[in-house]
Write an enzyme that holds these catalytic residues in place. Structure first.
Site, PDB file in Angstrom:
ATOM      1  N   ALA B 516      43.704   8.948  13.282  1.00 56.58           N
ATOM      2  CA  ALA B 516      42.759  10.066  13.189  1.00 56.58           C
ATOM      3  C   ALA B 516      41.596   9.739  12.260  1.00 56.58           C
ATOM      4  O   ALA B 516      40.424   9.801  12.652  1.00 56.58           O
ATOM      5  CB  ALA B 516      43.492  11.318  12.706  1.00 56.58           C
ATOM      6  N   ARG B 619      41.691  15.885   4.136  1.00 56.29           N
ATOM      7  CA  ARG B 619      41.105  16.922   4.992  1.00 56.29           C
ATOM      8  C   ARG B 619      41.823  16.957   6.338  1.00 56.29           C
ATOM      9  O   ARG B 619      42.086  15.915   6.934  1.00 56.29           O
ATOM     10  CB  ARG B 619      39.623  16.606   5.205  1.00 56.29           C
ATOM     11  CG  ARG B 619      38.943  17.529   6.163  1.00 56.29           C
ATOM     12  CD  ARG B 619      37.451  17.218   6.233  1.00 56.29           C
ATOM     13  NE  ARG B 619      36.741  17.814   5.108  1.00 56.29           N
ATOM     14  CZ  ARG B 619      35.587  17.348   4.638  1.00 56.29           C
ATOM     15  NH1 ARG B 619      35.028  16.273   5.161  1.00 56.29           N
ATOM     16  NH2 ARG B 619      34.995  17.957   3.636  1.00 56.29           N
ATOM     17  N   ILE B 620      42.140  18.148   6.779  1.00 57.11           N
ATOM     18  CA  ILE B 620      42.810  18.295   8.077  1.00 57.11           C
ATOM     19  C   ILE B 620      41.725  18.564   9.120  1.00 57.11           C
ATOM     20  O   ILE B 620      41.049  19.595   9.094  1.00 57.11           O
ATOM     21  CB  ILE B 620      43.839  19.436   8.025  1.00 57.11           C
ATOM     22  CG1 ILE B 620      44.891  19.145   6.933  1.00 57.11           C
ATOM     23  CG2 ILE B 620      44.507  19.617   9.380  1.00 57.11           C
ATOM     24  CD1 ILE B 620      45.652  17.835   7.093  1.00 57.11           C
ATOM     25  N   LEU B 621      41.542  17.620  10.026  1.00 60.93           N
ATOM     26  CA  LEU B 621      40.390  17.667  10.930  1.00 60.93           C
ATOM     27  C   LEU B 621      40.532  18.775  11.967  1.00 60.93           C
ATOM     28  O   LEU B 621      39.569  19.460  12.290  1.00 60.93           O
ATOM     29  CB  LEU B 621      40.224  16.305  11.615  1.00 60.93           C
ATOM     30  CG  LEU B 621      40.099  15.129  10.637  1.00 60.93           C
ATOM     31  CD1 LEU B 621      40.073  13.802  11.384  1.00 60.93           C
ATOM     32  CD2 LEU B 621      38.840  15.276   9.772  1.00 60.93           C
ATOM     33  N   VAL B 694      48.725  12.611   9.330  1.00 53.07           N
ATOM     34  CA  VAL B 694      49.879  13.495   9.180  1.00 53.07           C
ATOM     35  C   VAL B 694      51.018  13.188  10.148  1.00 53.07           C
ATOM     36  O   VAL B 694      52.134  13.652   9.968  1.00 53.07           O
ATOM     37  CB  VAL B 694      49.504  14.985   9.363  1.00 53.07           C
ATOM     38  CG1 VAL B 694      48.563  15.423   8.263  1.00 53.07           C
ATOM     39  CG2 VAL B 694      48.896  15.247  10.735  1.00 53.07           C
ATOM     40  N   GLU B 696      52.988  10.856  10.841  1.00 46.60           N
ATOM     41  CA  GLU B 696      54.233  10.224  10.404  1.00 46.60           C
ATOM     42  C   GLU B 696      54.760  10.865   9.132  1.00 46.60           C
ATOM     43  O   GLU B 696      55.970  10.894   8.905  1.00 46.60           O
ATOM     44  CB  GLU B 696      54.012   8.715  10.229  1.00 46.60           C
ATOM     45  CG  GLU B 696      53.635   8.100  11.573  1.00 46.60           C
ATOM     46  CD  GLU B 696      53.561   6.590  11.572  1.00 46.60           C
ATOM     47  OE1 GLU B 696      53.362   6.004  10.498  1.00 46.60           O
ATOM     48  OE2 GLU B 696      53.706   6.003  12.656  1.00 46.60           O
TER      49      GLU B 696
END
Ligand code: FES
Ligand code: FES
Lengths: 209, 736
Positions: B516, B619-621, B694, B696
């Site tokens: 990602a 940051r969570i896209l 995230v 894994e």
């Protein structure tokens, strides 16, 4: 036959650790014919997603391969080809089945609904839309089977067909989380979208109620 | 773009599109069955022939005779290719065993022939007529038997160091007032992705195109070329949709090679899918491990000595399961050692599966921590918090870029109702169920990986992104579209994303939860190039230009972005490369995993009732697909804890339960509602996206959290995974 003797030796565990010449048919079937003279074909007519279809098929063709390889309806997936994963689920005459476990020629006159018959991009079936909204999929490979199953499961519950977890066999069956999860357990999702699929189904079940 | 200083404010920080929970852009295709996977490319080849792979029936030895007469004479058969007729083949850089065996056999179900026929039914029937004679040789199949003689594993690359030491572990362990010395085992596991390995090969003269299902397009292209003795430019790989991979499709497998060989022999396109029963032994698996963990602590719960040793096995030339990696970084402690030993086994090839190393490593380590907390009489959450470190314990001058581990644990405990957990195991009942709560840390490193992309502004104003990045269910399509939309200042629906084609710029690919952040950073870099081209075309100084709302603005001027492409499309191509921030700062992701489990007091049956993960991962896209990554990983973690095990036949050297009925994975009924919380975090050390991964992190620690919950329910500790009821039934409390 040397293949048979090898099999017996193996069962007794005598070959372990020894070097020995063995003949093993590739599919481990000592009774397979020495040759196959010809391919037997048969014709079948059924309705797929509302359209009449006629096919001339090798009689060994599964309904799954008839759809995928002959009608190019590849929305129905092959995950295992022997009834262990649910990726091939379609609805035949109102019931969901594993299309890999049945031969196409057994379905003369049947009405088959596949994922393509439920909806299309731009015209999603409510269950398809709910899967998108709740992210009830990841790689997408089990998804058509999950959606066909989910649609049929809600119909089964509505029709009062009990499951292993139905507590009251006499009353109306509620589409509870456990009731739906139990009935969906023949559809494996290795990506692990189960929790989201349950939410998508709950939304559709709720709207229906 | 070289990323070698921490990210400052950039166009991504606007967060108009990035960071918003977004439906997958390919969702309508996947939910209607109109996304086409490798075996389904009727759109590119009208009439392929069908290949059926024959696998070796021995684990080690030689083919002494191969009788193809009956198979060749069977109806519809077009060609049969074996090692005798394949021509000279190389071995890919990423393969340990050869993809086509014969005469020497390296493992059970190694491919030895492909039978090509007009139809699938004919190919399958003819394959059953192939007769093979073998000379079986003695092999090594039992890891436990080889434990004492296994040498240190090779180091380097993803393996890390086979042996590490800081301080004086032995002295500190001997002196510690509270110690633990326990051994754990994890079994062989299988990826068992739902789409079988599948490929369709098309030759055009000496050029080869393979429509396949592969996570790492550039690696695959290189290895196909190397195996077939072609130049890389003669090979094209196309893999836009992948029905799950989990590491099992990182490398070229026999489906691709056999399709290519079959197509060459038959003189027409050939498609091959591995049958489900062949997959488990023919392809790769997560190797089994034996792990010994020793911990020493002061009475008030400070770890003073940490040792983690792991044993695994692989074919000659293979790599170890790197199960000790996290133990070097997760907890403070002045005296530490790790070691990895590797036995030679003649089982199928062991290789990466979702979170290689950490997944099985955390399964052991986080039970050990739970056991130690109990010995100390401490709450397991508090014990972990007491041993937090903000620096690399081996190199204290090296801080973590971000480490919100304590917050993950505290917020998780709060949200989960951890305070209600009974510290004394086996003390909570709910009718016939014994109920327990367990938790574990989650930990997985971020890996910087170079990644490139091409972005085009079309005449009609659409933005087209091309990169050989793959989407294996991870959500790449959507986060890449979000990144391009954000950077170019257009709405999401104006972006088209094309992935998985080796004709596109080389990306990081999908693996190691590095996909990602690296792929979107590459797309971001390419978008900046396109912005320069647009600004230049419009006569605007690019550093003044603001790209927003489909317009380019500078000073009082505002021009429709589409204007820039009026005379023809504009292209930007670039990639991200990294400097040494990853060396200066340890970049990792953290989680707290919490589980409630119930165990039937009479039968020992185990049910998972509740699950929560609190994650800190930059940051969570796209919070929607990121959450799905985590719940999917948690699900696989439940499988690892409670059911997944490829059983090894140590006499004949193969995995016995090689189908989906025998290799059990979680189904709907096994998985309750799952909750995931992402902590607010931006990590400017990783990339311009300030993100990490995230996919894994979600599995690392879950297995131990489940095992710890089961222990808390029963008071019976099981150290051999999977925790199945037969392993605790005889020790459960007697029924009242
Ligand atoms: S393909 Fe039919 S059940 Fe798996
Ligand atoms: S979405 Fe990948 S298997 Fe279900």
């Amino acid at each position: 036959m040397s293949s048979l003797s090898d099999f017996e030796l193996s069962r007794r565990g005598m070959m372990v650790g020894t070097a020995i010449a063995t003949t093993i048919p590739s599919l481990a079937d000592a009774a397979s014919p020495a040759s196959i003279a010809e391919t037997h074909t048969a014709s079948v007519s059924f309705e797929v997603n509302g359209e009449p279809r006629q096919l001339e098929l090798d009689a060994r063709t599964t309904l799954l391969d008839a759809l995928r390889e002959h009608l190019h309806l590849t929305g129905t997936k092959k995950g295992c080809d022997h009834g262990q994963c649910g990726a091939c689920t379609v609805i035949v005459d109102g019931r969901r089945i594993n299309s890999c476990l049945t031969l196409a020629v057994m379905h003369e006159g049947a009405k088959v609904t596949t994922i393509e018959g439920l909806g299309a991009p731009g015209h999603l079936h409510p269950m398809q839309a709910a899967f998108v909204k709740h992210d009830g999929y990841q790689c997408g490979y089990c998804t058509p089977g999950q959606i066909c199953s989910a649609v049929a499961v809600l119909d089964e519950i509505k029709a009062g067909i009990p499951s292993h977890v139905t507590a009251d066999l006499m009353g109306a069956i509620e589409p509870t989380n456990m009731e739906m999860r139990e009935r969906m357990s023949g559809n494996i999702c290795r990506c692990g979208a189960y929790s989201n699929i349950a939410e998508a189904m709950a939304e559709v079940a709720g709207e229906r109620a | 773009m070289k990323f070698d200083t921490p990210a400052t404010t950039n166009p991504i920080d606007r967060l108009r599109v990035v960071g918003k929970a977004t439906d997958r852009i390919e969702g309508p295709l996947k939910t209607t069955g109109t996304a086409h996977y490798a075996y389904e490319r009727h759109d590119v080849v009208a009439n392929p022939a069908y290949g059926f792979v024959v696998g070796a029936a021995i684990a080690k030895g030689r083919i002494t005779a191969l009788d193809l007469a009956a198979a060749k004479a069977a109806p519809g058969v077009l060609a049969i290719v074996t090692a005798d007729t394949a021509g000279k083949l190389g071995k890919g850089d990423f393969n340990t065993a050869r993809l086509l065996g014969g005469p020497e056999i390296e493992h059970y179900h190694q491919a030895i022939a492909v039978v090509v026929a007009e139809t699938f039914e004919q190919a399958r029937a003819a394959a059953a007529l192939v007769r093979v004679e073998y000379a079986r040789e003695k092999g090594a199949f039992d890891l436990a038997a080889l434990r004492d003689s296994a040498p240190l594993a090779p180091g380097g690359g993803f393996n890390g160091s086979p042996e590490t030491r800081v301080g004086d572990f032995e002295g500190a362990f001997a002196a510690a007032p509270v110690t633990l010395d326990a051994t754990y085992s994890t079994p062989v596991q299988s990826h068992a992705m739902m789409e079988p390995h599948a490929s369709m090969a098309v030759w055009d003269g000496d050029r080869l195109t393979i429509y396949t299902s592969n996570q790492m397009i550039a690696w695959g292209k290189g290895d196909v070329a190397k195996t077939l003795g072609l130049k890389p430019e003669q090979v094209r790989l196309v893999s836009p949709y992948i029905g799950g991979g989990f590491g099992g499709k990182l490398f070229v497998r026999s489906d691709a090679l056999m399709a290519a060989l079959g197509a060459r022999a038959a003189g027409r396109p050939v498609k091959v899918a591995l049958t489900r029963p062949l997959m488990f032994n023919n392809t790769t698996h997560r190797p089994a491990t034996i792990q010994r963990i020793r911990l020493g602590a002061t009475k008030d719960g400070k770890l003073t000595a940490i040792a983690h040793e792991s044993w695994s096995g692989n074919l000659p030339g293979g790599d170890p399961e790197t199960a000790v990696g996290q133990t070097r970084l997760l907890y403070a402690g002045a005296n530490r050692m790790t070691a990895m030993r590797l036995a030679v086994l003649d089982l199928p090839e062991g290789n990466a599966m979702r979170a290689p190393g950490e997944a099985p490593g955390m399964m052991a380590l986080e039970i050990a921590i739970d056991e130690m907390a109990e010995k100390l009489g401490m709450d397991p959450v508090e014990f972990r918090i007491r041993n937090d470190t903000q620096v690399d314990p081996e190199k204290p001058e090296r801080p973590f870029s971000q480490r919100q581990f304590i917050r993950c644990l505290r917020e998780g405990a709060e949200r989960f109702g951890w305070a209600r957990r009974a510290a004394k195991p086996g003390s909570v009942r709910d009718g016939r169920w014994m109920v327990g709560m367990g938790m574990a840390a989650g930990f997985r490193n971020h890996i910087p990986f170079k990644s490139a992309a091409r972005v085009r502004l079309e005449r009609d104003g659409r933005i087209v992104v091309e990169t050989d990045m793959t989407d294996i269910g991870t959500g790449s399509y959507t986060i890449i579209a979000q990144t391009a939309a954000e950077t170019m200042g257009v709405p999401l629906d104006r972006v088209e994303v094309r992935l998985g084609d080796s004709a596109f710029p080389v990306s990081c690919g999908s693996g190691g939860q590095f996909g990602a952040v690296n792929s979107t950073s590459g797309v971001y870099a390419a978008c900046l190039k396109l912005r320069d081209a647009v600004a230049q075309k419009l006569g605007i100084n690019s550093s003044d230009a603001l790209f927003a709302d489909g317009h380019v603005k500078a000073g009082n001027r505002s021009v429709d972005l589409t204007e820039a492409a009026r005379e023809g499309p504009l292209t930007g191509e670039d990639g991200i490369e990294y400097g040494d921030l990853g060396k200066k700062y340890q970049q990792s992701t953290f989680a707290g995993h919490f589980v409630e489990a119930a165990v039937d007091a009479a039968t020992g049956e185990i049910r998972v009732r509740r699950m929560l993960a609190v994650c800190a991962a930059g940051r969570i896209l796209n919070p929607k697909s990121a959450r799905s990554q985590v719940i999917g990983a948690m699900t696989m973690g439940v499988g690892a804890a409670l059911m997944e095990e490829l059983a090894v036949d140590t006499r004949f050297g193969f995995f016995v339960n090689h189908d989906l009925a025998g290799y059990e994975v979680p189904v709907h009924a096994d998985i309750p509602h799952q909750e995931v919380i992402f902590l607010d975090e931006v990590d400017p050390m990783t990339s311009p996206m300030k993100a990490k991964g995230v996919g894994e992190l979600g599995i690392c620690g879950v297995g131990a959290a489940v095992a710890n919950a089961v222990y808390n329910a029963t008071g019976v500790r099981v150290r051999d995974y999977p925790v199945t009821l037969d392993k605790h039934l005889d020790r459960l409390p007697t029924l009242a």
